[in-house]
Design an enzyme around this catalytic site. Structure first.
Site: not given
Ligand code: 5GP
Length: 141
Positions: A30-31, A86, A93, A99-100
């Site tokens: 995760d970034i 989520n 989300q 995504h997990f």
């Molecule tokens: P959500 O809130 O949708 O469950 O989580 C999305 C996740 O994706 C977040 O933890 C966010 O940091 C990660 N994320 C968003 N954009 C990128 C990206 O370009 N690269 C990576 N490696 N992670 C990302």
């Protein structure tokens, strides 16, 4: 479904720190990690939410998730972790591609914090609800 940032990661248009890949699944860091080792595990199939995912992709994810969790534990040295998935904006989300999250939980302060406003189960309503769910499942293809 419109291409998301994860679609671009799958196609290689955007880089990632890859952890695992097979025909159906990709895992990468995760970034914006909550803790060191925070890993995302995604199907290559572009489904927006878990209920829209094929059984094949779901099975592929289920097959590798425990192995990925073991790798995260071994490399971080952190034994406890949360697996989070989520679905929908109000469920936090942000990226509309299934995504997990695997999120190491080193202690009570770091990692995922969860508000859990639990109620109590009304027995009569529960019997009816479980019955409705069983009926719905039986009717599904
Ligand atoms: P959500 O809130 O949708 O469950 O989580 C999305 C996740 O994706 C977040 O933890 C966010 O940091 C990660 N994320 C968003 N954009 C990128 C990206 O370009 N690269 C990576 N490696 N992670 C990302």
């Amino acid at each position: 479904m419109a291409e998301t940032i994860f679609g671009k990661i799958i196609s290689g248009a955007i880089p990632c720190h890859k952890v695992y890949e097979d025909d159906r699944v990709l895992a990468f860091l995760d970034i914006n990690p909550l803790t060191r080792g925070h890993t995302l595990v995604i199907p290559k199939e572009p489904a927006e939410s878990l209920d829209q995912l094929s059984e094949e992709s779901a099975a592929a994810l289920g097959r590798v998730l425990p192995r990925l969790c073991r790798a995260v534990i071994a490399v971080t040295g952190v034994q406890h972790y949360n697996v989070l998935e989520n679905n929908g904006e109000s469920a936090h989300q942000a990226v509309r591609h299934v995504h997990f999250h695997i999120i190491p939980k080193p202690n009570s302060r770091e990692g995922l914090g969860i508000a859990w406003p639990a109620g109590s189960l009304d027995q009569r309503e529960a019997a009816e609800l479980a019955g409705s769910l069983r009926n719905r499942l039986a009717a599904q293809p």
